[in-house]
Design an enzyme around this catalytic site. Structure first.
Site, PDB file in Angstrom:
ATOM      1  CG  HIS A 219      -7.247 -14.701 -79.292  1.00 51.56           C
ATOM      2  ND1 HIS A 219      -6.002 -14.940 -78.738  1.00 51.56           N
ATOM      3  CD2 HIS A 219      -7.370 -15.576 -80.306  1.00 51.56           C
ATOM      4  CE1 HIS A 219      -5.409 -15.906 -79.408  1.00 51.56           C
ATOM      5  NE2 HIS A 219      -6.214 -16.321 -80.362  1.00 51.56           N
ATOM      6  CG  ASP A 220      -7.868 -18.757 -78.294  1.00 47.96           C
ATOM      7  OD1 ASP A 220      -8.565 -18.327 -79.230  1.00 47.96           O
ATOM      8  OD2 ASP A 220      -6.711 -19.175 -78.455  1.00 47.96           O
TER       9      ASP A 220
ATOM     10  CG  ASP B 203      -8.465   0.822 -88.382  1.00 45.62           C
ATOM     11  OD1 ASP B 203      -7.908   1.445 -87.457  1.00 45.62           O
ATOM     12  OD2 ASP B 203      -9.475   1.255 -88.972  1.00 45.62           O
TER      13      ASP B 203
ATOM     14  CG  ASP C 145      -2.219 -20.592 -83.848  1.00 45.52           C
ATOM     15  OD1 ASP C 145      -2.810 -20.103 -82.885  1.00 45.52           O
ATOM     16  OD2 ASP C 145      -2.784 -21.327 -84.683  1.00 45.52           O
TER      17      ASP C 145
ATOM     18  CD  GLU D   1      -2.503 -21.745 -78.801  1.00 48.72           C
ATOM     19  OE1 GLU D   1      -3.611 -21.520 -78.314  1.00 48.72           O
ATOM     20  OE2 GLU D   1      -2.335 -22.001 -80.012  1.00 48.72           O
TER      21      GLU D   1
ATOM     22  CG  ASP E   1     -13.812  -0.278 -91.305  1.00 55.43           C
ATOM     23  OD1 ASP E   1     -13.554  -0.222 -90.074  1.00 55.43           O
ATOM     24  OD2 ASP E   1     -13.138  -0.955 -92.110  1.00 55.43           O
TER      25      ASP E   1
ATOM     26  CG  ASP F 207     -13.087   1.653 -86.845  1.00 53.12           C
ATOM     27  OD1 ASP F 207     -12.199   1.782 -87.702  1.00 53.12           O
ATOM     28  OD2 ASP F 207     -14.308   1.763 -87.085  1.00 53.12           O
TER      29      ASP F 207
ATOM     30  CG  ASP G 283      -0.730 -15.184 -83.531  1.00 51.75           C
ATOM     31  OD1 ASP G 283      -0.356 -16.360 -83.622  1.00 51.75           O
ATOM     32  OD2 ASP G 283      -1.537 -14.779 -82.669  1.00 51.75           O
TER      33      ASP G 283
END
Ligand code: GLC
Length: 555
Positions: A327-328, A30, A200, A254, A26, A22, A99
């Protein structure tokens, strides 16, 4: 012998932007944060970054529901900042992949909003709008994420299809206008200088004509009608011919439920290659059935079989994508390794997959050995899959503490905790309040500590990646599995032009007697890597230490 190519020699770092770094305080990762970490990524020894979606999104599925394909989410910054990141990456020799999520959009995308205005809208046919069967939805398909696969729109009096969450309506790829939109999106990013795409759930983008009922199952009903339909290849061919072949770019698709045999229809090298690589899931099922959420004891033989069948199945005709985390899935040390032997097992797992033949992908935090988190309650959770499973598992009597234990072991939440940069507040991820809890073990497990410790996992990843990058044997050598029957050891060798590597990995804390396979004389080899101090004298036999890994070379 496979032909060489830049994408075969690269290694890729995956960034899930919300939790990476970050830069503006916030609490959300980012692009400013990414910019500050580009040197860290380069120093790891990778040559590319894959960004999980950075686009504007209402976050029903954290960016995998895209509201605008040609912009950057204000959470992450601006297009101008993205260009800066792109340039900063390129200057450091890092390629950048976006992605590309084209099976579905967000329900907030202007196309979808227009599509439901009326049946006459030019966008109506961008999606699957259908009348119900009486009071029932158009067919019996189930969503991968949320109950039924259809949602009713009162205004229109029709249902729309969403194979994933309600906020992710499926695009109708059979409509040529939709395919033109996809090509336009591809050109937009490629013309900006992006180097390719991770595509994806690419094998879901075509649905069987007539959308027939699926074979009824507790989960996944309809799969056979939306997975890997023949037109997927036609669409990919069109994208290749009209766009991708005109750029020096890269694609990885994927593909859930993919086998080597089917994958070859997409990634066989030559004139009709449709994708460069394919992400399959077979090696992610060594401790579960069908989904991470149905755990079984870890079975090494299942893991070895999956890896070997891909190594051998693609040999000489296509190229493997190698990964252990994204991330899955939960963190790999907490799954196939051991939190007790975190560094040892993390090193073993890294060598196990990085020294196979293929292009490796490393997920943020994997290189410092991040582990699963222990959330205090489902109220802390953020993922639509967790919420859906809470309802689903309740039906089977799994709720409360029991469900929470499952979440802490099996959910995608585990992969989405903020990156642990330092022992400072919030693991150095943010100066503000993190959007999602930082794993409290950040005081011990963080990039700064790993940097300072020459024996850390981070340095091990760097050394392995350097070795792979510089070794034609590691890059292109053939693969052979040994000790196949072993339930504790994964042993394989690589060979090329008289040179050989032997990789020995123990998946247990128990001592296991290992004897070198015939023809591999350890007394005349160099030990290249080991996650324990090398023995003073080599022998052709040894007893392994917990999660021990040794790599021998005849070079
Ligand atoms: C892919 C993504 C996953 C997402 C799903 C729907 O599997 O990796 O994160 O939820 O597709 O887009």
């Amino acid at each position: 012998m496979a032909a060489s190519a830049w994408y075969k020699e690269m290694a890729v770092y995956q960034i899930w932007p919300r939790s990476f770094a970050d830069g503006d305080g916030d609490g959300i990762g980012d692009l400013r944060g990414v910019l500050e970490k580009l040197d860290y990524i380069r120093d790891l020894g990778v040559n590319a970054i894959w960004f999980s979606p950075l686009y504007p999104s209402p976050n029903a599925d954290y960016g995998y529901d895209i509201a605008d394909y040609k912009d950057i989410s204000p959470d992450y910054g601006t297009l101008a900042q993205f260009r800066e990141v792109l340039e900063g990456a390129h200057t450091r020799g890092l390629k950048v992949f976006m992605d590309l999520v084209i099976n579905h959009t967000s329900d907030q995308h202007t196309w979808f909003r227009a599509s439901k205005e009326s049946g006459d809208s030019p966008y109506h046919d961008y999606y699957f709008w259908r009348k119900g069967r009486g009071k029932k939805p158009p067919n019996n398909w189930l969503s991968v994420f949320e109950g039924g696969a259809w949602d009713y729109d009162e205004g229109l009096g029709e249902y729309y299809l969403h194979v994933f969450a309600k906020g992710q309506p499926d695009l109708n790829m059979a409509n040529p206008k939709v395919r033109e939109e996809v090509k336009d999106i591809m050109r937009f990013w490629l013309d900006m200088g992006v180097d390719g795409f991770r595509e994806d759930v690419i094998t879901y983008i075509s649905k069987r004509e007539g959308l027939p009922n699926g074979f009824p199952l507790p989960i996944g009903t309809g799969l056979e009608h939306y997975t890997n339909q023949p037109s997927v290849k036609d669409y990919l061919r069109e994208f290749r011919d009209d766009v991708l072949s005109r750029y020096d770019c890269f694609t990885v698709g994927e593909a859930p439920m993919m086998t080597p045999k089917t994958a070859k229809q997409f990634i066989t090298e030559g004139a009709d290659q449709l994708l460069n690589l394919m992400f399959h899931f077979q090696h992610m099922e060594a401790d579960c059935i069908l989904t991470d959420w149905i755990p079984t004891p870890f079975r090494l033989r299942k893991l070895k079989k999956a890896f070997s069948s891909w190594q051998q199945g693609l040999r000489g005709v296509a190229w493997n994508a190698l990964y252990l985390e994204n991330h899955d899935h939960p963190r790999i040390i907490s799954r196939y390794g051991s939190e007790k032997y975190r560094v040892e097992s993390g090193k073993m797992l890294a060598a196990m997959y990085l020294l196979q033949c293929g292009t490796p992908f490393i997920y943020q935090g994997q290189e410092i050995g991040m582990t699963n988190i222990r959330l205090d309650g489902v109220s802390q959770c953020k993922d639509v899959v967790t919420f859906n499973n809470e309802k689903l598992f309740r039906k089977f009597g799994i709720k409360g503490e029991r469900f929470l234990r499952l979440v802490n072991r099996r959910s995608r939440e585990n992969a989405r905790t903020p990156m642990q940069w330092s022992a400072g507040a919030n693991g150095g991820f943010t100066a503000g309040t993190p959007w999602f809890p930082v794993n409290p073990n950040y005081t011990e497990i963080n990039a700064a500590a790993a940097e300072a410790d020459p024996d850390s996992l981070l340095h091990w990843y760097r050394a392995l990646l350097k070795f792979r990058r510089e070794s034609p044997l590691a890059l292109y050598g053939d693969y052979r599995e040994h000790n196949k029957a072993s339930r504790q050891l994964y042993v394989y060798s690589r060979g090329r032009e008289g040179q050989r590597l032997l990789v020995i990995c123990s998946f247990t804390e128990q001592p296991v007697r290992f004897a070198a396979p015939l023809g591999f004389d350890l007394l005349h080899a160099t030990q290249l890597f080991g996650n324990y101090a090398a023995p003073e004298t080599q022998s052709n036999q040894f007893v392994t230490r917990p999660y021990e890994c040794r790599v021998y070379g005849w070079l």
